[in-house]
Design an enzyme around this catalytic site. Structure first.
Site, PDB file in Angstrom:
ATOM      1  N   GLU A 501       0.832  -1.220   0.000  1.00  0.00           N
ATOM      2  CA  GLU A 501       0.000   0.000   0.000  1.00  0.00           C
ATOM      3  C   GLU A 501       0.862   1.263   0.000  1.00  0.00           C
ATOM      4  O   GLU A 501       0.613   2.210   0.759  1.00  0.00           O
ATOM      5  CB  GLU A 501      -0.995  -0.018   1.167  1.00  0.00           C
ATOM      6  CG  GLU A 501      -2.007  -1.142   0.998  1.00  0.00           C
ATOM      7  CD  GLU A 501      -3.239  -1.051   1.889  1.00  0.00           C
ATOM      8  OE1 GLU A 501      -3.358  -0.095   2.654  1.00  0.00           O
ATOM      9  OE2 GLU A 501      -4.072  -1.960   1.792  1.00  0.00           O
TER      10      GLU A 501
HETATM   11  C1  LIG Z   1       3.391  -9.530   0.441  1.00  0.00           C
HETATM   12  C2  LIG Z   1       2.916  -8.549  -0.567  1.00  0.00           C
HETATM   13  C3  LIG Z   1       1.571  -8.401  -0.822  1.00  0.00           C
HETATM   14  C4  LIG Z   1       1.126  -7.544  -1.828  1.00  0.00           C
HETATM   15  N1  LIG Z   1      -0.202  -7.499  -2.152  1.00  0.00           N
HETATM   16  C5  LIG Z   1      -0.578  -6.831  -3.273  1.00  0.00           C
HETATM   17  C6  LIG Z   1      -1.908  -6.929  -3.759  1.00  0.00           C
HETATM   18  O1  LIG Z   1      -2.761  -7.589  -3.170  1.00  0.00           O
HETATM   19  N2  LIG Z   1      -2.226  -6.276  -4.907  1.00  0.00           N
HETATM   20  C7  LIG Z   1      -1.312  -5.530  -5.591  1.00  0.00           C
HETATM   21  O2  LIG Z   1      -1.654  -4.983  -6.610  1.00  0.00           O
HETATM   22  N3  LIG Z   1      -0.049  -5.394  -5.142  1.00  0.00           N
HETATM   23  C8  LIG Z   1       0.343  -6.037  -4.009  1.00  0.00           C
HETATM   24  N4  LIG Z   1       1.627  -5.933  -3.559  1.00  0.00           N
HETATM   25  C9  LIG Z   1       2.569  -5.093  -4.280  1.00  0.00           C
HETATM   26  C10 LIG Z   1       3.073  -3.906  -3.503  1.00  0.00           C
HETATM   27  O3  LIG Z   1       2.125  -2.896  -3.476  1.00  0.00           O
HETATM   28  C11 LIG Z   1       4.396  -3.492  -4.178  1.00  0.00           C
HETATM   29  O4  LIG Z   1       5.342  -4.441  -3.756  1.00  0.00           O
HETATM   30  C12 LIG Z   1       4.820  -2.110  -3.851  1.00  0.00           C
HETATM   31  O5  LIG Z   1       4.016  -1.199  -4.532  1.00  0.00           O
HETATM   32  C13 LIG Z   1       6.275  -1.852  -4.224  1.00  0.00           C
HETATM   33  O6  LIG Z   1       6.577  -2.292  -5.494  1.00  0.00           O
HETATM   34  P1  LIG Z   1       7.907  -3.172  -5.745  1.00  0.00           P
HETATM   35  O7  LIG Z   1       7.944  -4.230  -4.719  1.00  0.00           O
HETATM   36  O8  LIG Z   1       7.933  -3.534  -7.149  1.00  0.00           O
HETATM   37  O9  LIG Z   1       9.077  -2.153  -5.391  1.00  0.00           O
HETATM   38  P2  LIG Z   1       9.709  -1.042  -6.344  1.00  0.00           P
HETATM   39  O10 LIG Z   1       8.649  -0.230  -6.966  1.00  0.00           O
HETATM   40  O11 LIG Z   1      10.722  -1.686  -7.206  1.00  0.00           O
HETATM   41  O12 LIG Z   1      10.432  -0.109  -5.275  1.00  0.00           O
HETATM   42  C14 LIG Z   1      11.680  -0.459  -4.699  1.00  0.00           C
HETATM   43  C15 LIG Z   1      12.074   0.631  -3.704  1.00  0.00           C
HETATM   44  O13 LIG Z   1      12.209   1.881  -4.376  1.00  0.00           O
HETATM   45  C16 LIG Z   1      11.455   2.874  -3.701  1.00  0.00           C
HETATM   46  N5  LIG Z   1      10.975   3.841  -4.677  1.00  0.00           N
HETATM   47  C17 LIG Z   1      10.380   3.625  -5.868  1.00  0.00           C
HETATM   48  N6  LIG Z   1      10.105   4.775  -6.468  1.00  0.00           N
HETATM   49  C18 LIG Z   1      10.525   5.764  -5.635  1.00  0.00           C
HETATM   50  C19 LIG Z   1      10.508   7.196  -5.667  1.00  0.00           C
HETATM   51  N7  LIG Z   1      10.020   7.865  -6.675  1.00  0.00           N
HETATM   52  N8  LIG Z   1      11.028   7.863  -4.623  1.00  0.00           N
HETATM   53  C20 LIG Z   1      11.548   7.203  -3.573  1.00  0.00           C
HETATM   54  N9  LIG Z   1      11.571   5.877  -3.490  1.00  0.00           N
HETATM   55  C21 LIG Z   1      11.068   5.162  -4.504  1.00  0.00           C
HETATM   56  C22 LIG Z   1      10.327   2.116  -3.034  1.00  0.00           C
HETATM   57  O14 LIG Z   1       9.847   2.844  -1.911  1.00  0.00           O
HETATM   58  C23 LIG Z   1      11.030   0.834  -2.617  1.00  0.00           C
HETATM   59  O15 LIG Z   1      11.679   1.052  -1.406  1.00  0.00           O
HETATM   60  C24 LIG Z   1       2.070  -6.766  -2.537  1.00  0.00           C
HETATM   61  C25 LIG Z   1       3.420  -6.878  -2.243  1.00  0.00           C
HETATM   62  C26 LIG Z   1       3.849  -7.770  -1.289  1.00  0.00           C
HETATM   63  C27 LIG Z   1       5.322  -7.901  -1.046  1.00  0.00           C
END
Ligand SMILES: Cc1cc2nc3c(=O)[nH]c(=O)nc-3n(C[C@H](O)[C@H](O)[C@H](O)COP(=O)(O)OP(=O)(O)OC[C@H]3O[C@@H](n4cnc5c(N)ncnc54)[C@H](O)[C@@H]3O)c2cc1C
Length: 823
Positions: A501
């Site tokens: 989230e």
């Molecule tokens: C257990 C689990 C359950 C989930 N459940 C759902 C679900 O039900 N439905 C769904 O749609 N998604 C779900 N998600 C997805 C979740 O919302 C994403 O993992 C999250 O949005 C982050 O995306 P990413 O993991 O690809 O990280 P990335 O987007 O690759 O980010 C990596 C890091 O970079 C940072 N970052 C990225 N852009 C910026 C910026 N502009 N400025 C500063 N920092 C930045 C992020 O904060 C993070 O620390 C789930 C994830 C997990 C792990």
């Protein structure tokens, strides 16, 4: 006379600015000053005449709107348009979604405390309380987290059935659709209590009630979608998931590559107009068992079957699991917290337009729908999980520190451990306060997007601090997993709460202030809207109004910051007196200081502030700490200002003020235009930097709340699963904790006797017997000590496992009282 008039004029300028006076008062002041100077001093005509000409021109230029707009505002508007940061549609939609509430008050420079304190304190209805005492309590007793996480990697079938039967998946669905229709407060309380027994179960309940098909249908669904799906979701006949994230679109979810093309296709044997979808998603909670997939994708209409536009934007749809082309079922393993989570994909999946959430009316509005739903949901689920963790650690780790002894003392009495315990208690108090205040806002219909981002970020960061402290305090007993370990899985789940989230780094760096500044500032959004208005005349008039309103706001905050900084907030409005009243006054000061610092940062950096994430994050931290303090003050007030909660209130407020000061200090020392940051430093902290971390004495008082049975501890940990029964680990810890309080004076007698050399060498039991023989303690006290020894052994025991081939089987020692007694 001249000097007096000069000082009086300065004082009047400061006063008008402080009060945010209107144009008439400013003009009156100017004329009054000139008349005094002309008639009351021996000023020569060749000085007074130009002064009068200058003043009259100023009054004309500023006071006559047509002149002002033409000669001042128009030029500034052109400049503003040049530095105005570009904004994509998705960014604009995110900004416009949700509402502003107490966050805007904090941005105003003079928060209205009566508004905060008069906000009704939400209570559970009788039906909601009965649900917590009945089905939730029963569920908690059914949950065997070790079996769920280690052996089955899933909830047992009887738990899934019970969740369906008792409508746990329909907490937010109104009763008319067969759901429970609970308030946000009740929803959060249910999650907290379940999470104190099993995070897997809590997440399973959380997701269908959070951002997902249920909520989206409630807000945007067509009548037939609601009629069909909501009762099925409430009864658990449909298990939903919501799929937004994919391999290429994580934090930047708006950039999702998944597509849906409008076309004719086959649906239930008929040719209908619909959408052919291709997608690839991952990390989707409940995905592997979901029967109904909420899907976000970009809709394209190349053949213009819906209208002129080809790229229709992000759209949401409901996909039944068994639709041809859907692949779903594989599982991810999120850090050994085995709630159902996994990837899914669709290849040429056809659905009719009636499966689009909200039907054709909501085509292309998906991003806004998601952001609005998130503005609500983000304030409920993860904050509940975080507060649940805080309460678990406060109760169980606090008790453990009172029970576990090293160096002949309960470890909680060592100052190093006290420091960690104070953080656990103080943060839990503040986090729960923020949770309650936010739920109150949600329950009166607000959708506070900035506040929900603040609580999502700060409560999960609080969780991070608390669980690390708890792990340090429990040491080996927190590390070795097994049925006896009540914090190990909570520790493992932390990164999940931090990531979902809105991952925390992104939330802090981009969302809280990035959105907060625009949303909560009384004038900026108006300036932007005016500058974008294509109607040139209206644009100029609106910009003029916003610009001069903004100027008055800026002057007011300069005057307020300086005065409140010199007096450290004294004499400003506070709804209560005494030491607690000082916190309100200090917050008045910080509110003005923050509004000024934010304005200066935005004025000097313009659009580049968006890319200067570190600066933006620090401003967000200040806004957040102000929110956390006001929530804490509100909680103390709502609880009837209990004196024994004062250490918790003081610890959390003092920590927040210190953190706020440090954020402002770092902001000022990193602003690119140095002279401005020196001036800012003078205006914000003219009497120096006042705050430090809570002192040792306060930390001691705060930690004590966790180490002895008391009302404050009960209030702090209220809402998690409690038991006195032997069948539950929680019950054993609780019995031992109470017994530790009973034997504390006896142990002190023994310690003193030992120090005085009245007892010989030997282990503690031998020394106790010797003390009994010498009449230093009574028979009854000896019995209490024996009881404590047994209970302590049970609490400090950790699980061990016999290895049989591939499997580990639980060795019973940590559970079996007889074995413990023999050991
Ligand atoms: C257990 C689990 C359950 C989930 N459940 C759902 C679900 O039900 N439905 C769904 O749609 N998604 C779900 N998600 C997805 C979740 O919302 C994403 O993992 C999250 O949005 C982050 O995306 P990413 O993991 O690809 O990280 P990335 O987007 O690759 O980010 C990596 C890091 O970079 C940072 N970052 C990225 N852009 C910026 C910026 N502009 N400025 C500063 N920092 C930045 C992020 O904060 C993070 O620390 C789930 C994830 C997990 C792990």
């Amino acid at each position: 006379m001249g000097i007096i008039a000069f000082i009086a004029t300065l004082a009047a300028i400061w006063y008008l600015a402080y009060q945010g006076a209107g144009a008439t008062l400013w003009v009156s002041l100017l004329l009054g000053s000139l008349i005094t100077v002309t008639l009351g001093t021996d000023i020569r005509w060749f000085i007074s005449t130009p002064l009068w000409i200058l003043a009259s021109s100023l009054v004309l230029l500023l006071g006559v709107p047509r002149l002002r707009r033409k000669y001042i505002t128009a030029g500034l508007l052109r400049q503003f348009r040049k530095v105005m940061p570009p904004m994509s549609d998705t960014e604009r939609e995110a900004l416009e979604a949700g509402t502003v509430w107490w966050d805007a008050e904090l941005f105003s420079g003079k928060p209205d405390w009566e508004r905060l304190l008069n906000q009704p304190h939400t209570h559970l209805s009788t039906r909601e309380q009965a649900f917590l005492n009945g089905p939730v309590e029963t569920l908690c007793k059914m949950l065997d987290d070790w079996k769920i996480t280690h052996e089955d990697q899933d909830l047992p079938p009887e738990v899934w059935d019970y969740l369906r039967k008792e409508r746990f998946f329909g907490l937010i669905i109104p009763e008319e659709y067969g759901g429970l229709g609970f308030s946000a407060q009740a929803h959060s309380d249910v999650v907290i209590k379940i999470s104190s027994r099993s995070i897997v179960a809590a997440v399973t309940v959380m997701v269908p009630n959070s951002l997902g098909p249920g909520k989206l249908l409630l807000h945007y669904g067509t009548p037939s979608q609601r009629k069909y799906y909501l009762p099925r979701l409430a009864r658990g006949e449909e298990i939903p998931c919501f799929a937004l994230t994919g391999p290429e679109a994580g934090s930047d979810a708006g950039a999702l590559p998944d597509t849906g093309v409008v076309c004719q296709g086959q649906w239930q044997g008929k040719t209908v107009l619909g959408v052919r979808l291709n997608w690839e998603k991952r990390y989707i909670t409940l995905g592997p068992v979901a029967t109904l997939i909420g899907l976000a994708f970009k809709l394209q209409d190349p053949d213009h079957l819906l209208g002129e536009e080809e790229e229709r934007g992000i759209t949401l749809a409901l996909i039944p699991r068994d639709t041809p082309g859907v692949s779903i079922g594989a599982r991810h393993i999120p850090l050994d917290i085995p709630f159902q989570n996994g990837p899914n994909r669709g290849r040429n999946v056809f659905i009719p337009l009636s499966q689009l959430i909200g039907g054709e009316e909501y085509v292309g509005k998906g991003w806004r729908m998601l952001v609005e739903a998130l503005a609500e949901g983000r304030g409920i689920s993860l904050p509940a999980l975080a507060v649940g963790a805080g309460k678990i650690c406060s109760r169980h780790t606090g008790a453990y520190a009172a029970i576990r002894q090293q160096f002949n003392m309960p470890i909680g009495r060592f100052e190093g451990v006290e420091e960690a315990l104070a953080r656990i208690a103080g943060l839990t108090y503040q986090m729960d306060a923020a949770r309650r205040l936010t739920l109150g806002a949600l329950d009166i219909g607000e959708k506070p997007s900035v506040i929900s981002a603040i609580v999502k970020y700060h409560l999960t960061e609080g969780y991070r601090q608390i669980i690390n402290d708890a792990m340090d305090v429990q040491a080996g007993s927190g590390i070795c997993l097994g049925p006896s370990n009540l914090i190990g899985r909570t520790y493992q789940a932390l990164p999940i709460a931090v990531t979902v989230e809105g991952a925390n780094i992104l939330t802090r760096s981009m969302i809280i202030f990035g959105q907060g500044a625009m949303r909560c500032h009384p004038w900026i959004l108006k300036e932007f809207a005016a500058a974008r208005n294509p109607d040139r005349k209206q644009s100029l008039a609106d910009f003029d109004h916003a610009l001069f309103g903004h100027l008055g706001f800026l002057l007011g905050n300069i005057a307020r910051s300086l005065f409140l900084g010199l007096t450290r907030g004294r004499f400003s409005a506070t709804p209560v007196g005494g030491s607690v009243g000082r916190f309100y006054q200090q917050l008045n000061w910080m509110s003005a200081a923050f509004a000024l610092a934010a304005d200066i940062a935005m004025m000097t950096l313009g659009g580049s502030l968006k890319r200067k994430e570190r600066l933006s994050a620090r401003l967000g931290d200040v806004l957040s700490e102000m929110y956390l303090i006001s929530a804490t003050l509100k909680r103390f007030h709502d609880d009837g200002s209990p004196a024994d909660d004062l250490p918790l209130l003081r610890w959390s407020c003092e920590r927040s003020f210190y953190r706020m000061q440090e954020s402002l200090r770092l902001l000022m020392s990193n602003l690119p235009f140095r002279p401005l940051s020196w001036a800012l430093r003078l205006l914000l902290f003219p009497s120096g930097l006042p705050w430090t971390e809570p002192d040792d004495r306060l930390a001691h008082e705060t930690a004590q709340i966790l180490l002895h049975p008391c009302d404050s501890r009960e209030r702090l940990t209220q809402g998690i699963f409690h038991s006195d029964e032997d069948d539950f680990r929680e019950g054993i810890i609780e019995q031992a904790f109470r017994q530790a309080a009973v034997v504390a004076p006896v142990e002190k007698t023994l310690r003193n006797a030992r120090r005085a050399g009245a007892l010989g060498a030997g282990d503690r039991q031998t020394q106790a017997r010797e003390a009994l023989e010498k009449g230093l303690i009574s028979e009854q006290e000896m019995r209490e000590l024996d009881k404590m020894r047994m209970l302590r052994r049970r609490v400090i025991a950790v699980d061990s496992f016999e290895q049989y081939g591939e499997q580990y089987l639980l060795h019973e020692s940590a559970h079996n009282p007889e074995q413990v007694a023999q050991s």
